[in-house]
Design a protein around this motif. Structure first.
Motif, short mmCIF file in Angstrom:
data_model
loop_
_atom_site.label_atom_id
_atom_site.label_comp_id
_atom_site.label_asym_id
_atom_site.label_seq_id
_atom_site.Cartn_x
_atom_site.Cartn_y
_atom_site.Cartn_z
N ALA A 22 0.60 -1.25 -0.05
CA ALA A 22 0.01 0.03 0.00
C ALA A 22 0.88 1.13 -0.08
CB ALA A 22 -0.98 -0.01 1.24
N GLU A 23 1.82 1.31 0.69
CA GLU A 23 2.74 2.37 0.84
C GLU A 23 3.64 2.65 -0.63
OE1 GLU A 23 5.70 1.47 3.89
OE2 GLU A 23 4.01 2.01 5.52
N VAL A 24 3.69 1.62 -1.35
CA VAL A 24 4.18 1.71 -2.80
C VAL A 24 3.24 2.70 -3.50
CG1 VAL A 24 4.86 0.56 -4.90
CG2 VAL A 24 5.66 -0.40 -2.72
N LEU A 25 1.91 2.19 -3.57
CA LEU A 25 1.05 2.90 -4.23
C LEU A 25 0.82 4.33 -3.60
CD1 LEU A 25 -1.96 0.21 -4.98
CD2 LEU A 25 0.48 0.88 -6.31
N ASP A 26 0.85 4.46 -2.51
CA ASP A 26 0.79 5.84 -2.08
C ASP A 26 1.89 6.75 -2.45
OD1 ASP A 26 -0.72 7.72 -0.34
OD2 ASP A 26 1.30 7.64 1.02
N MET A 27 3.24 6.03 -2.55
CA MET A 27 4.44 6.93 -2.73
C MET A 27 4.42 7.38 -4.19
SD MET A 27 7.14 6.32 -5.10
CE MET A 27 7.19 4.27 -5.08
N ILE A 28 3.87 6.58 -5.37
CA ILE A 28 3.77 6.62 -6.80
C ILE A 28 2.68 7.65 -7.17
CG2 ILE A 28 2.38 4.90 -7.72
CD1 ILE A 28 5.77 6.03 -8.86
N ARG A 29 1.77 8.06 -6.17
CA ARG A 29 0.62 8.84 -6.56
C ARG A 29 0.99 10.09 -7.15
NH1 ARG A 29 -3.90 9.51 -1.72
NH2 ARG A 29 -2.03 10.01 -0.81
N GLU A 30 1.84 10.77 -6.74
CA GLU A 30 2.49 12.17 -7.26
C GLU A 30 3.00 12.31 -8.54
OE1 GLU A 30 5.71 14.27 -5.09
OE2 GLU A 30 5.65 12.49 -3.71
N HIS A 31 3.43 10.98 -8.79
CA HIS A 31 4.17 10.66 -9.99
C HIS A 31 3.03 10.68 -11.23
CE1 HIS A 31 7.91 11.31 -7.67
NE2 HIS A 31 7.37 10.10 -7.07
#
Length: 254
Positions: A22-31
């Motif tokens: 879930a943290e991976v998907l949160d990290m990539i959101r702004e990109h």
């Protein structure tokens, strides 16, 4: 079918792996913006999993799959392969699906993103697909059946005028990436496998704006809608608890 029930120690390990996914998907959101390639999104997630999380991207090499993410844009239903040639445009919708292995346990989740401003019909499809997934999860509890889960998803999606993809489904998960049971996203109430505490599986409906028919491209992975209509998907990994379901891939608070 043989279902592997998990004990509390097992589920604790799965919580860790699920949180990392879930943290991976949160990290990539702004990109996820117009002008970015899906290859760039994949590279960022790969480095994050390896270098920051000290975990393993499960998709790389899985049955020959070449990338960390599945990036499924617009009419791609699932299993889209990231590419430097695929550049997101304003209004595109994209599902990003990631699985992380930590201490031998898998964490599997996906979510939808908008590049720029979505069209109203795309926004509605994405929102309805999320609600369909959550309706399925709410149907999970000991004593319920998998048909109840599929029926809850199908009823919500079809009442909104959408169609449910039949060929792909959720799956059991744990130390093994894909195990029993298969979790269909359509069905009839009071049918199918009886749910028990300790089962762990994904709920990941693929919902199409048009017809339900899909086709696989020559790359052997990418699945698209036959009619070219938009498709959306959300996915959580869950555990059946004594009184319902626990989401093991909760998204960080915004």
């Amino acid at each position: 079918m043989t279902i592997k029930l998990k004990n509390e120690k097992d589920i604790a390990k799965m919580r860790v792996a699920g949180r990392l996914a879930a943290e991976v998907l949160d990290m990539i959101r702004e990109h996820v913006v117009p002008g970015v390639s899906t290859e760039e999104l994949d590279r960022r997630c790969h480095e994050y999993i390896r270098k920051v999380q000290k975990a393993t991207p499960a998709n790389v090499g899985y049955h020959g799959f070449p990338k960390t993410l599945c990036t499924s844009v617009n009419g791609v239903v699932c299993h889209g392969i990231p590419s430097e040639k695929e550049i997101l445009k304003d209004g595109d919708i994209v599902n990003i699906d990631v699985t992380v292995i930590k201490d031998g346990w898998h964490g599997d989740t996906s979510r939808m993103y908008f590049a720029g401003t979505p069209r109203p019909e795309a926004q509605k499809l994405v929102d309805t697909t999320y609600e369909a997934m959550m309706a399925g999860i709410r149907a999970v509890r000991p004593g319920a059946r998998l048909g109840d889960v599929g029926h809850a998803i199908q009823k919500l999606a079809e009442s909104a005028g959408y169609s449910v993809v039949r060929e792909y489904c959720g799956h059991g998960i744990g130390r093994v990436y894909h195990e029993e049971p298969q979790v269909l996203h359509y069905g009839r109430p009071n049918t199918g496998l009886l749910l028990k505490e300790g089962m762990t599986f994904t709920v990941e409906p693929m919902i199409n704006l048009g017809g339900a028919d899909v086709d696989q491209l020559e790359d052997g992975w990418t699945v698209v809608t036959v009619d070219g209509s938009l498709s959306a998907q959300w996915e959580h990994m869950i555990a059946v608890t004594k009184d319902g379901a626990e989401i093991l891939t909760p998204w960080p608070k915004a």
